[in-house]
Design an enzyme around this catalytic site. Structure first.
Site, short mmCIF file in Angstrom:
data_model
loop_
_atom_site.label_atom_id
_atom_site.label_comp_id
_atom_site.label_asym_id
_atom_site.label_seq_id
_atom_site.Cartn_x
_atom_site.Cartn_y
_atom_site.Cartn_z
CB ILE A 1 19.96 43.37 -62.32
CG1 ILE A 1 20.98 42.47 -63.05
CG2 ILE A 1 19.88 43.01 -60.83
CD1 ILE A 1 22.40 42.62 -62.51
N GLY A 2 18.30 43.13 -65.40
CA GLY A 2 18.30 43.71 -66.74
C GLY A 2 17.82 42.71 -67.77
N GLY B 1 18.04 42.12 -72.16
CA GLY B 1 18.49 42.52 -73.48
C GLY B 1 17.75 41.75 -74.54
CB ALA C 1 21.09 37.29 -72.51
CB VAL D 1 21.46 40.85 -66.88
CG1 VAL D 1 22.75 40.92 -66.06
CG2 VAL D 1 21.76 41.04 -68.35
CE LYS E 1 24.52 40.07 -70.32
NZ LYS E 1 24.39 41.32 -71.10
CG ASP F 1 25.10 46.87 -78.27
OD1 ASP F 1 24.68 47.97 -78.66
OD2 ASP F 1 24.42 46.10 -77.55
#
Length: 300
Positions: free
Chosen positions: A22-23, A25, A28, A30, A45, A138
């Protein structure tokens, strides 16, 4: 360990089953997942292999999240578990399907009362964390998740601090933070305190009400210079219907020097509460006190 996150989908990581990516970075991946034994949904994560294979980085990652896993606050995403399964280093947290980034992309800028409520929730989370000696580093629209009741929750306390500790210990060069949300002192590599998070909250609030970040460039160094030198365009030029008071709050959060910002999240909360109180007073102005419990449309 695979370099492709999709290869983790359908596998087990510790006591969790990985469902879908779903994501992504800098450090990492996710995933949406669930506890294998009872189906409880979680966000997982997982450290990218290049970092999971660095024992010093992995140790700092786990250590920081073990510290923040003790956080118990209604505006901070709860960390459920930190662990390592074979070559996979992960942490599990409560799953929230929506984020401020997704909300803005889907529905556009927030109404003023929605933006104030969101800022109040994030400021509450920051006050709690700063009192515990933790700077987020962040804050951005992607790291603010939205609960079903509309509550804002801050995610990813610990990642930036883990990276900062790693950089300090090893001397390696790594970017900490997201360029569009960097405080001037972050852009200059200076020492940070909680007021840096308040600057990033100012960027977040600016985007929440205008749809844009205050500074934009494809060149990282130019963007850093803008944060340090350029004044932001007044939010009301982009969004005339917001109040002058909210604009002043945003611009104070975006002050170049930390001494010119709110000196703590608690100070910001005081002013946000005053806006909320003023809005409630305006909504009820002229109501007959005898009509207590009766709504403006005459219903109870």
């Amino acid at each position: 360990m695979t370099l492709d996150p999709e290869h983790l989908v359908g596998t087990s990581v510790g006591p969790y089953t990985v469902e879908r990516l779903i994501g992504e970075g800098a450090f990492a991946w996710v995933f949406k997942g669930h506890r294998t034994d009872n189906g409880t949904p979680v966000a997982l994560k997982v450290l990218r292999p290049v970092y999971a294979g660095d024992l010093q980085f992995e140790a700092r990652f786990r250590s920081e999240f073990e510290v923040t896993s003790d956080f118990d606050h209604p505006n901070i995403v709860r960390i459920l578990d930190v662990g390592r399964d074979g070559e996979t280093t992960y942490f599990a947290m409560d799953y929230y399907p929506d984020s401020l980034a997704g909300l803005l992309e889907r529905d556009g800028p927030l109404k003023e009362d929605e933006a104030v409520d969101l800022a109040r929730g994030v400021a509450d989370a920051l006050e709690f964390a700063h009192d515990a000696g933790i700077i987020h580093r962040d804050i951005k629209v992607d790291n603010i998740l939205i609960a079903e009741d509309g509550r804002a929750l801050v995610a990813d306390f610990g990642i930036a601090r883990a990276v900062a500790g790693y950089v300090s210990a090893t001397g390696q060069s790594m970017t900490i933070g997201t360029p569009h949300y960097l405080s001037p002192e972050q852009a200059q590599g200076r020492q940070l305190d909680g007021r840096s998070d308040l600057y990033a909250l100012g960027v977040t609030l600016y985007k929440a009400v205008t749809g844009n970040v205050p500074f934009s460039s494809t060149d990282w160094f130019e963007l850093a210079r803008m944060h340090v030198e350029d004044p932001p365009e007044a939010p009301r030029k982009l969004r005339p219907d917001i109040s002058g008071r909210l604009e002043r709050i945003i611009l104070r959060l975006l002050a170049k020097h930390p001494d010119d910002r709110y000196q703590s999240a608690a100070h910001l909360i005081t002013e946000l509460d005053e806006i909320r109180s003023a809005a409630r007073s305006t909504e009820t102005f002229g109501l007959d006190p005898a009509a207590e419990g009766v709504r403006l449309d005459g219903t109870r």
